[in-house]
Design an enzyme around this catalytic site. Structure first.
Site, mmCIF file in Angstrom:
data_model
loop_
_atom_site.group_PDB
_atom_site.id
_atom_site.type_symbol
_atom_site.label_atom_id
_atom_site.label_comp_id
_atom_site.label_asym_id
_atom_site.label_seq_id
_atom_site.Cartn_x
_atom_site.Cartn_y
_atom_site.Cartn_z
ATOM 1 N N GLN A 155 0.881 -1.175 0.000
ATOM 2 C CA GLN A 155 0.000 0.000 0.000
ATOM 3 C C GLN A 155 0.913 1.219 0.000
ATOM 4 O OE1 GLN A 155 -3.183 1.047 -0.262
ATOM 5 N NE2 GLN A 155 -2.386 3.095 0.098
ATOM 6 N N GLN A 157 0.243 4.672 -1.037
ATOM 7 C CA GLN A 157 -0.221 6.010 -0.702
ATOM 8 C C GLN A 157 -0.286 6.180 0.818
ATOM 9 O OE1 GLN A 157 -4.205 7.001 -2.054
ATOM 10 N NE2 GLN A 157 -3.713 9.120 -2.382
ATOM 11 N N GLY A 288 -10.847 0.812 1.991
ATOM 12 C CA GLY A 288 -11.931 0.271 1.193
ATOM 13 C C GLY A 288 -11.389 -0.122 -0.164
ATOM 14 N N GLY A 289 -10.709 0.830 -0.761
ATOM 15 C CA GLY A 289 -10.114 0.570 -2.061
ATOM 16 C C GLY A 289 -8.898 1.434 -2.278
ATOM 17 N N MET A 290 -8.077 1.020 -3.230
ATOM 18 C CA MET A 290 -6.900 1.804 -3.601
ATOM 19 C C MET A 290 -6.771 1.728 -5.117
ATOM 20 S SD MET A 290 -4.420 3.738 -2.721
ATOM 21 C CE MET A 290 -3.463 4.492 -4.036
ATOM 22 N N GLU A 291 -6.654 2.914 -5.716
ATOM 23 C CA GLU A 291 -6.780 3.063 -7.162
ATOM 24 C C GLU A 291 -5.515 2.709 -7.922
ATOM 25 O OE1 GLU A 291 -6.778 5.446 -4.810
ATOM 26 O OE2 GLU A 291 -5.835 7.304 -5.497
ATOM 27 N N ASN A 292 -4.846 1.638 -7.594
ATOM 28 C CA ASN A 292 -3.628 1.268 -8.308
ATOM 29 C C ASN A 292 -3.955 1.102 -9.794
ATOM 30 O OD1 ASN A 292 -3.038 -0.566 -5.350
ATOM 31 N ND2 ASN A 292 -2.001 1.309 -5.932
ATOM 32 N N HIS A 315 -15.698 4.600 -7.391
ATOM 33 C CA HIS A 315 -14.741 5.585 -6.873
ATOM 34 C C HIS A 315 -13.316 5.277 -7.355
ATOM 35 C CE1 HIS A 315 -13.120 8.369 -3.727
ATOM 36 N NE2 HIS A 315 -12.094 7.534 -3.809
ATOM 37 N N GLU A 316 -12.889 4.051 -7.158
ATOM 38 C CA GLU A 316 -11.505 3.712 -7.551
ATOM 39 C C GLU A 316 -11.334 3.810 -9.066
ATOM 40 O OE1 GLU A 316 -9.787 3.927 -5.079
ATOM 41 O OE2 GLU A 316 -11.259 3.410 -3.537
ATOM 42 N N HIS A 319 -10.755 7.362 -10.197
ATOM 43 C CA HIS A 319 -9.370 7.815 -10.008
ATOM 44 C C HIS A 319 -8.507 7.583 -11.263
ATOM 45 C CE1 HIS A 319 -8.884 9.213 -5.908
ATOM 46 N NE2 HIS A 319 -9.379 8.104 -5.368
ATOM 47 N N GLU A 338 -9.206 13.384 -4.383
ATOM 48 C CA GLU A 338 -10.359 12.728 -3.758
ATOM 49 C C GLU A 338 -11.683 13.458 -3.957
ATOM 50 O OE1 GLU A 338 -10.169 9.757 -2.938
ATOM 51 O OE2 GLU A 338 -8.007 9.462 -2.716
ATOM 52 N N ASP A 396 -0.848 11.640 6.210
ATOM 53 C CA ASP A 396 -1.981 10.859 6.694
ATOM 54 C C ASP A 396 -2.907 11.700 7.589
ATOM 55 O OD1 ASP A 396 -2.690 8.190 6.143
ATOM 56 O OD2 ASP A 396 -2.542 7.718 8.278
ATOM 57 N N TYR A 404 -12.582 14.683 0.469
ATOM 58 C CA TYR A 404 -13.551 13.916 -0.312
ATOM 59 C C TYR A 404 -14.866 14.687 -0.454
ATOM 60 C CZ TYR A 404 -10.663 9.722 0.562
ATOM 61 O OH TYR A 404 -9.645 8.818 0.616
ATOM 62 N N ARG A 577 -10.329 -2.871 8.069
ATOM 63 C CA ARG A 577 -10.530 -1.631 7.306
ATOM 64 C C ARG A 577 -10.604 -0.448 8.275
ATOM 65 N NH1 ARG A 577 -15.694 -0.973 3.279
ATOM 66 N NH2 ARG A 577 -15.320 1.192 2.627
HETATM 67 N N1 BES Z 1 -6.852 6.720 -2.499
HETATM 68 C C1 BES Z 1 -7.793 6.353 -1.507
HETATM 69 C C2 BES Z 1 -7.209 5.534 -0.393
HETATM 70 C C3 BES Z 1 -6.113 6.235 0.373
HETATM 71 C C4 BES Z 1 -6.244 7.550 0.762
HETATM 72 C C5 BES Z 1 -4.974 5.549 0.707
HETATM 73 C C6 BES Z 1 -5.222 8.157 1.456
HETATM 74 C C7 BES Z 1 -3.962 6.169 1.397
HETATM 75 C C8 BES Z 1 -4.079 7.472 1.761
HETATM 76 C C9 BES Z 1 -8.969 5.589 -2.105
HETATM 77 O O1 BES Z 1 -9.318 5.990 -3.375
HETATM 78 C C10 BES Z 1 -10.152 5.846 -1.223
HETATM 79 O O2 BES Z 1 -10.532 6.977 -1.109
HETATM 80 N N2 BES Z 1 -10.708 4.813 -0.607
HETATM 81 C C11 BES Z 1 -11.847 4.931 0.266
HETATM 82 C C12 BES Z 1 -13.088 4.455 -0.388
HETATM 83 C C13 BES Z 1 -13.847 5.496 -1.106
HETATM 84 C C14 BES Z 1 -15.145 4.910 -1.665
HETATM 85 C C15 BES Z 1 -14.138 6.725 -0.297
HETATM 86 C C16 BES Z 1 -11.611 4.028 1.460
HETATM 87 O O3 BES Z 1 -10.657 3.280 1.452
HETATM 88 O O4 BES Z 1 -12.414 4.074 2.375
HETATM 89 ZN ZN ZN Z 2 -10.154 7.897 -3.427
#
Ligand code: BES
Ligand code: ZN
Length: 623
Positions: A155, A157, A288-292, A315-316, A319, A338, A396, A404, A577
């Site tokens: 991971q 980011q 939840g997800g990561m947009e790799n 969402h992903e 991105h 975001e 972070d 968002y 999560r």
């Molecule tokens: N890019 C983010 C995850 C992220 C943000 C990783 C900051 C590390 C640092 C990803 O696109 C994201 O926003 N995931 C959300 C889900 C989304 C539907 C809001 C999550 O993981 O909750």
């Molecule tokens: Zn995101």
């Protein structure tokens, strides 16, 4: 100064075709306080990693070879590292190069400074990662669905890539990459790149998997997973990877994936990454997800069985434009990733599932925004600004719901002011103009003024852009997206609050979002008997839907509703999560000795199964 690097970088990239031509606007350059790199001296343009995954030692071991664009007179290359054991640095001709590791910063790590003799444009770094590298989670077989094979995932980011790859770890420094990953027999490696060897090639001690990403990406998007993985196609360019035990459920949940990509393309232009696949990870995945790129990483907690949580995939996918094509130049500009993505996500959901579903999701987003503002010190809280001041902090810390949801609310406000047609045309042109480039908040505002507002004074005044972006809170006049379904749910929640028995509430046909809203609309405090009524009527503690269960458990914890503790314990020990963990542990800690004892005992058991991203947050909550 920047013009030089833009041209030189382009010339240095193999397969430069997707990069805009040099007549495109100059990309936004900004100093990134979270990287030691000095890209104006020497800038990494391509990374080739050659690593072996050692599950016994929990280490990746091998080399990273960096191609560098060097300014005239520059004599050094500075890359980011954190916790890496550097063994040797050499030039392409294999002669040793002089290098030093600077002092360690707990957040940023250590700069690796490499002396560059004249003409050296490629350096090879031999290194290995630390067993506790923050980007990596090494899972024991028991932590997987199959329970037979170990698992590894990364991971990156925001600034964790430097804990597994020595490179310039800044979102404004785009790099192409190539990789060879050797894994034990029986495992498969996947990456955020084109797979050159889907089945791997036999090598001593295992199988080698090779990858190539020929579009320049920010290094936080370099991603790797290794496990007992199988694949099923879902459409011509879409598919899903996961463990065999999860494949049917995952494929069923993601059945609309190809249509999602098509809907996204109709909105904001061609999908520029080739394939779009999703990897469904083990439950310890901290997000939840990561947009790799090419391969979204996703939590298995979206597998509800009824496709009700797929907005996370929208969402992903979004991105792939906002974030991966046009990238926040620094982490202070995170809202450009975001906020745009949250807005775009909602437009995809509307296109696929209709305006009522989209309205409910947007309305939940607005509620999330209000809660986040309250948590961050109210409408004057410094971290409720879109452009973040992260000086001296881990990025972070700025990654709250504000970028968002306040970001999405701003874009919705602009859409309403100029009309959807004009706004969509602008947004499509924005992604085209700045594809494969970093973007600052300033540069976005100036682009918006040049290409959308165009001197319309009344519009400029109405939008209050400076206030939205640089001031805390939300400008007056911004309103939530109304949902008629939610109004009905609110009336029923009110009826329950004033005495209607739970069993008499008509909930037939409710969507997940209506359930979330119903639970969220109940009084903050409820007597045990009334909670028991809800639990009995709706079997909430047995919910398989993670979002509904989470909403219920928050309510249960707030009211010290003892009968839900087994469900709470199960939930906190079966997935990692952070979005679910943080409010529940925080809620427990606010419940005196009862909650604190529970939090401590559950966390003691669960902590070893969580990713460092999650323990980093929860350690500070459960002390
Ligand atoms: N890019 C983010 C995850 C992220 C943000 C990783 C900051 C590390 C640092 C990803 O696109 C994201 O926003 N995931 C959300 C889900 C989304 C539907 C809001 C999550 O993981 O909750
Ligand atoms: Zn995101």
């Amino acid at each position: 100064m920047y013009r030089f690097s833009a041209l030189a970088l382009c010339a240095a990239i193999v397969g430069c075709a997707p990069v805009p031509d040099v007549t495109a606007p100059a990309p936004a350059m900004a100093r990134d306080i979270h990287s030691f790199a000095r890209p104006e001296e020497a800038r990494v343009s391509h990374v080739a990693i050659d690593l072996r995954a050692d599950f016994a030692q929990k280490r990746l071991d091998g080399t990273a070879t960096l191609d560098v664009v060097v300014a005239p007179d520059a004599q050094r290359l500075i890359v980011d590292t954190r916790g890496l054991e550097i063994q040797r640095v050499s030039s392409a001709g294999h002669s040793a190069l002089r290098w030093t590791l600077g002092e360690a910063d707990p957040v940023l790590g250590r700069p690796l400074t490499i002396q560059l003799p004249t003409g050296v444009r490629r350096v090879e770094i031999a290194y290995r990662t630390a067993p506790d590298a923050a980007a990596l989670q090494w899972l024991a077989p028991e932590q997987t669905a199959g329970k037979r094979q170990p698992y590894l995932f990364s991971q990156g980011q925001a600034i964790l890539t430097r804990t597994w790859i020595p490179t310039q770890d800044s979102p404004g420094i785009r790099q192409t990459y190539a990789a060879t990953i050797v894994v034990p027999e029986g495992l498969r490696a996947v990456m955020s790149a084109e797979m050159l060897t889907p089945e791997g090639e036999p090598v001593p001690g295992g199988r080698a998997f090779r990858f190539r990403m020929d579009r320049p990406i920010p290094p936080y998007l370099i991603a790797l997973a290794v496990g007992d993985l199988v694949f099923r196609p879902l459409g011509p360019r879409t598919g899903v990877y996961t463990e065999p035990e999860v494949l049917d459920r995952a494929a069923n949940e993601l059945a609309d994936l190809e249509q999602m990509v098509e809907a996204a393309e109709r909105l904001y232009g061609q999908y520029r990454w080739g394939r779009y696949d999703v990897l469904v990870l083990p439950p310890s995945f901290p997000f939840g997800g990561m947009e790799n790129p090419r391969l979204t990483f996703a939590t298995p907690t979206i597998l509800a069985g009824d496709r009700s949580l797929v907005s996370l995939i929208a969402h992903e996918l979004a991105h792939s434009w906002s974030g991966n094509l046009v990238t926040n130049a620094t982490w202070s500009d995170f809202w450009l990733n975001e906020g745009f993505t949250t807005y775009f996500e909602n437009r995809i959901m509307e296109a696929l599932y209709g305006s009522e579903r989209a309205a409910m999701l947007a309305n939940l987003g607005w509620q999330t925004l209000q809660a986040a503002i309250a948590e961050l010190g109210g409408p004057a809280g410094a971290d409720t600004r879109l452009h973040l001041d992260l000086g001296g902090r881990d990025p972070d810390q700025g990654m709250t719901e504000i970028p968002y949801e306040k970001g999405a609310a701003l874009l919705r406000t602009i859409e309403q002011a100029v009309g959807r047609e004009r706004w969509d045309a602008y947004l499509r042109s924005y992604f085209d103009r700045y594809a494969f480039q970093p973007m600052t908040t300033q540069a976005f505002l100036s682009d918006l003024r040049s290409n959308l507002i165009r001197g319309d004074v009344a519009l400029e005044q109405r939008l209050q852009l400076e206030e939205w972006v640089y001031r805390p809170g939300v400008p007056t006049g911004a309103t939530p997206v109304p949902s008629s379904a939610f109004q009905r749910v609110e009336a029923l929640a009110a009826a329950f609050a004033s005495g209607t028995p739970a069993a008499r509430i008509p909930t037939q046909g409710w969507s997940t979002q209506e359930w979330q809203h119903f639970i969220g609309s109940l009084p903050m405090t409820l007597p045990t008997a009334r909670l028991a009524e809800l639990d009995a009527a709706f079997r909430l503690s047995e919910q398989g839907n993670s979002e509904i269960l989470f909403a219920w458990l928050e309510l249960a914890v707030r009211n010290r509703y003892e009968p839900a503790t087994p469900a709470l314990e199960r939930f906190l020990t079966s997935q990692g999560r952070r979005k679910f963990l943080t409010p529940l542990y925080t809620g427990l800690m606010a419940q005196g000795e009862w909650g604190q004892a529970l939090a401590r005992s559950i966390y003691a058991a669960a902590r070893p199964t969580y990713h460092s991203v999650s323990t980093g947050t929860i350690d500070a909550i459960v002390k």
